[in-house]
Design a protein around this motif. Structure first.
Motif, PDB file in Angstrom:
ATOM      1  N   CYS A  10       0.857  -1.182   0.000  1.00  0.00           N
ATOM      2  CA  CYS A  10       0.000   0.000   0.000  1.00  0.00           C
ATOM      3  C   CYS A  10       0.895   1.233   0.000  1.00  0.00           C
ATOM      4  CB  CYS A  10      -0.921  -0.022   1.221  1.00  0.00           C
ATOM      5  SG  CYS A  10      -1.863   1.511   1.432  1.00  0.00           S
ATOM      6  N   GLY A  11       1.497   1.513   1.147  1.00  0.00           N
ATOM      7  CA  GLY A  11       2.433   2.617   1.258  1.00  0.00           C
ATOM      8  C   GLY A  11       1.828   3.988   1.396  1.00  0.00           C
ATOM      9  N   ALA A  12       0.523   4.094   1.494  1.00  0.00           N
ATOM     10  CA  ALA A  12      -0.106   5.416   1.577  1.00  0.00           C
ATOM     11  C   ALA A  12       0.416   6.219   2.762  1.00  0.00           C
ATOM     12  CB  ALA A  12      -1.628   5.284   1.657  1.00  0.00           C
ATOM     13  N   CYS A  13       0.717   5.551   3.858  1.00  0.00           N
ATOM     14  CA  CYS A  13       1.221   6.262   5.034  1.00  0.00           C
ATOM     15  C   CYS A  13       2.611   6.840   4.795  1.00  0.00           C
ATOM     16  CB  CYS A  13       1.218   5.368   6.267  1.00  0.00           C
ATOM     17  SG  CYS A  13       2.250   3.901   6.115  1.00  0.00           S
ATOM     18  N   CYS A  14       3.300   6.368   3.767  1.00  0.00           N
ATOM     19  CA  CYS A  14       4.639   6.865   3.439  1.00  0.00           C
ATOM     20  C   CYS A  14       4.588   8.140   2.606  1.00  0.00           C
ATOM     21  CB  CYS A  14       5.442   5.788   2.704  1.00  0.00           C
ATOM     22  SG  CYS A  14       5.679   4.302   3.693  1.00  0.00           S
ATOM     23  N   HIS A  15       3.401   8.569   2.243  1.00  0.00           N
ATOM     24  CA  HIS A  15       3.253   9.863   1.577  1.00  0.00           C
ATOM     25  C   HIS A  15       3.193  10.898   2.691  1.00  0.00           C
ATOM     26  CE1 HIS A  15       1.376  13.109  -0.786  1.00  0.00           C
ATOM     27  NE2 HIS A  15       2.208  12.614  -1.688  1.00  0.00           N
ATOM     28  N   LEU A  16       4.304  11.594   2.904  1.00  0.00           N
ATOM     29  CA  LEU A  16       4.495  12.431   4.084  1.00  0.00           C
ATOM     30  C   LEU A  16       4.270  13.925   3.845  1.00  0.00           C
ATOM     31  CD1 LEU A  16       7.795  10.806   5.426  1.00  0.00           C
ATOM     32  CD2 LEU A  16       5.431  10.215   6.010  1.00  0.00           C
ATOM     33  N   GLN A  17       3.752  14.297   2.712  1.00  0.00           N
ATOM     34  CA  GLN A  17       3.601  15.702   2.354  1.00  0.00           C
ATOM     35  C   GLN A  17       3.098  16.529   3.542  1.00  0.00           C
ATOM     36  OE1 GLN A  17       4.662  18.147   0.526  1.00  0.00           O
ATOM     37  NE2 GLN A  17       3.894  17.271  -1.379  1.00  0.00           N
ATOM     38  N   PRO A  18       3.939  17.403   4.111  1.00  0.00           N
ATOM     39  CA  PRO A  18       3.529  18.178   5.294  1.00  0.00           C
ATOM     40  C   PRO A  18       2.285  19.028   5.079  1.00  0.00           C
ATOM     41  CG  PRO A  18       5.888  18.332   4.965  1.00  0.00           C
ATOM     42  CD  PRO A  18       5.327  17.650   3.739  1.00  0.00           C
ATOM     43  N   GLY A  19       2.081  19.527   3.871  1.00  0.00           N
ATOM     44  CA  GLY A  19       0.888  20.327   3.597  1.00  0.00           C
ATOM     45  C   GLY A  19      -0.402  19.544   3.751  1.00  0.00           C
ATOM     46  N   ASP A  20      -0.311  18.216   3.602  1.00  0.00           N
ATOM     47  CA  ASP A  20      -1.476  17.352   3.772  1.00  0.00           C
ATOM     48  C   ASP A  20      -1.709  16.988   5.232  1.00  0.00           C
ATOM     49  OD1 ASP A  20      -1.618  17.410   1.021  1.00  0.00           O
ATOM     50  OD2 ASP A  20      -0.801  15.401   0.744  1.00  0.00           O
ATOM     51  N   ARG A  21      -0.751  17.334   6.087  1.00  0.00           N
ATOM     52  CA  ARG A  21      -0.825  16.988   7.511  1.00  0.00           C
ATOM     53  C   ARG A  21      -0.497  18.214   8.358  1.00  0.00           C
ATOM     54  NH1 ARG A  21       1.593  10.903   7.918  1.00  0.00           N
ATOM     55  NH2 ARG A  21       0.820  10.161   5.931  1.00  0.00           N
ATOM     56  N   PRO A  22      -1.351  19.228   8.326  1.00  0.00           N
ATOM     57  CA  PRO A  22      -1.041  20.487   9.021  1.00  0.00           C
ATOM     58  C   PRO A  22      -0.978  20.363  10.540  1.00  0.00           C
ATOM     59  CG  PRO A  22      -3.291  20.495   8.203  1.00  0.00           C
ATOM     60  CD  PRO A  22      -2.629  19.258   7.655  1.00  0.00           C
ATOM     61  N   GLU A  23      -1.460  19.285  11.088  1.00  0.00           N
ATOM     62  CA  GLU A  23      -1.502  19.118  12.543  1.00  0.00           C
ATOM     63  C   GLU A  23      -0.283  18.384  13.100  1.00  0.00           C
ATOM     64  OE1 GLU A  23      -2.839  15.503  10.633  1.00  0.00           O
ATOM     65  OE2 GLU A  23      -3.478  17.544  10.302  1.00  0.00           O
ATOM     66  N   LEU A  24       0.766  18.231  12.323  1.00  0.00           N
ATOM     67  CA  LEU A  24       1.956  17.497  12.761  1.00  0.00           C
ATOM     68  C   LEU A  24       2.489  17.970  14.111  1.00  0.00           C
ATOM     69  CD1 LEU A  24       3.964  17.217   9.424  1.00  0.00           C
ATOM     70  CD2 LEU A  24       2.986  15.324  10.725  1.00  0.00           C
ATOM     71  N   GLU A  86     -10.581   0.876  15.522  1.00  0.00           N
ATOM     72  CA  GLU A  86     -11.485   1.718  14.733  1.00  0.00           C
ATOM     73  C   GLU A  86     -10.764   2.983  14.266  1.00  0.00           C
ATOM     74  OE1 GLU A  86     -15.721   4.109  15.194  1.00  0.00           O
ATOM     75  OE2 GLU A  86     -15.233   2.524  16.623  1.00  0.00           O
ATOM     76  N   PHE A  87     -10.017   3.614  15.161  1.00  0.00           N
ATOM     77  CA  PHE A  87      -9.309   4.844  14.828  1.00  0.00           C
ATOM     78  C   PHE A  87      -8.226   4.591  13.776  1.00  0.00           C
ATOM     79  CE2 PHE A  87      -6.137   8.168  15.458  1.00  0.00           C
ATOM     80  CZ  PHE A  87      -6.921   9.313  15.549  1.00  0.00           C
ATOM     81  N   ALA A  88      -7.434   3.547  13.955  1.00  0.00           N
ATOM     82  CA  ALA A  88      -6.348   3.240  13.020  1.00  0.00           C
ATOM     83  C   ALA A  88      -6.895   2.872  11.641  1.00  0.00           C
ATOM     84  CB  ALA A  88      -5.470   2.123  13.572  1.00  0.00           C
ATOM     85  N   ILE A  89      -7.966   2.091  11.598  1.00  0.00           N
ATOM     86  CA  ILE A  89      -8.587   1.737  10.317  1.00  0.00           C
ATOM     87  C   ILE A  89      -9.079   2.992   9.610  1.00  0.00           C
ATOM     88  CG2 ILE A  89     -10.608   0.620   9.269  1.00  0.00           C
ATOM     89  CD1 ILE A  89     -10.182  -1.639  11.405  1.00  0.00           C
ATOM     90  N   ASP A  90      -9.724   3.880  10.345  1.00  0.00           N
ATOM     91  CA  ASP A  90     -10.224   5.119   9.765  1.00  0.00           C
ATOM     92  C   ASP A  90      -9.061   5.968   9.241  1.00  0.00           C
ATOM     93  OD1 ASP A  90     -12.463   6.912   9.184  1.00  0.00           O
ATOM     94  OD2 ASP A  90     -11.572   8.207  10.719  1.00  0.00           O
ATOM     95  N   CYS A  91      -7.971   6.041   9.990  1.00  0.00           N
ATOM     96  CA  CYS A  91      -6.787   6.791   9.538  1.00  0.00           C
ATOM     97  C   CYS A  91      -6.259   6.221   8.230  1.00  0.00           C
ATOM     98  CB  CYS A  91      -5.681   6.750  10.588  1.00  0.00           C
ATOM     99  SG  CYS A  91      -5.974   7.777  12.032  1.00  0.00           S
ATOM    100  N   CYS A  92      -6.133   4.906   8.166  1.00  0.00           N
ATOM    101  CA  CYS A  92      -5.637   4.264   6.946  1.00  0.00           C
ATOM    102  C   CYS A  92      -6.558   4.537   5.764  1.00  0.00           C
ATOM    103  CB  CYS A  92      -5.472   2.760   7.147  1.00  0.00           C
ATOM    104  SG  CYS A  92      -4.041   2.317   8.136  1.00  0.00           S
ATOM    105  N   GLN A  93      -7.837   4.369   5.978  1.00  0.00           N
ATOM    106  CA  GLN A  93      -8.782   4.593   4.886  1.00  0.00           C
ATOM    107  C   GLN A  93      -8.716   6.036   4.383  1.00  0.00           C
ATOM    108  OE1 GLN A  93     -12.197   3.119   7.061  1.00  0.00           O
ATOM    109  NE2 GLN A  93     -12.295   1.282   5.786  1.00  0.00           N
ATOM    110  N   GLN A  94      -8.654   6.993   5.298  1.00  0.00           N
ATOM    111  CA  GLN A  94      -8.574   8.398   4.894  1.00  0.00           C
ATOM    112  C   GLN A  94      -7.290   8.672   4.118  1.00  0.00           C
ATOM    113  OE1 GLN A  94      -9.243  11.272   8.025  1.00  0.00           O
ATOM    114  NE2 GLN A  94     -10.916  10.069   8.865  1.00  0.00           N
ATOM    115  N   GLN A  95      -6.169   8.131   4.596  1.00  0.00           N
ATOM    116  CA  GLN A  95      -4.900   8.363   3.931  1.00  0.00           C
ATOM    117  C   GLN A  95      -4.851   7.694   2.557  1.00  0.00           C
ATOM    118  OE1 GLN A  95      -2.715  10.517   4.696  1.00  0.00           O
ATOM    119  NE2 GLN A  95      -0.919   9.966   3.511  1.00  0.00           N
TER     120      GLN A  95
END
Length: 116
Positions: A10-24, A86-95
């Motif tokens: 999958c690797g979606a979590c490896c897309h680290l674009q900071p602009g997509d994650r403003p709450e870092l 539930e939270f982790a699954i939702d995070c993965c699906q969103q990413q």
């Protein structure tokens, strides 16, 4: 109950674009944030992500913030253990949807693999 797990290639979590994650800054320590930003390649993907295999090349040595565990999610997001799956699954699906699209083969594969 559906249990969270990482789905290979999958690797979606490896897309680290900071602009997509403003709450870092909300969930990473200053040191972790510096490390995170050092991992972002010019294309927004982690410099350790192998695009052909869709795998992390430093998986066993990956940073703590890359590890999806109940303990890390409690520390970073204040998610209690009973809410972790539930939270982790939702995070993965969103990413996955953000990176590959809502109708992508990747989201279909993820949902099928976790029994969604």
């Amino acid at each position: 109950m559906t249990t969270w797990r990482c789905v290979t290639q999958c690797g979606a979590c490896c897309h680290l674009q900071p602009g997509d994650r403003p709450e870092l800054e909300d969930y990473l320590t200053p040191e972790e944030l510096r490390q995170y930003l050092s991992l972002v390649g010019e294309d927004g993907w982690c410099v350790h992500f192998d695009h052909s295999s869709r795998k992390c090349t430093i998986y066993e040595q990956r940073p703590l913030f890359c590890r999806v565990t109940p303990e890390n999610f409690k520390r970073m997001y204040a998610v209690e253990a009973e809410e972790f799956n539930e939270f982790a699954i939702d995070c993965c699906q969103q990413q996955i949807e953000a990176v590959y699209g809502e109708e992508s083969p990747e989201i279909d594969h993820y949902n099928q693999e976790i029994g969604f």
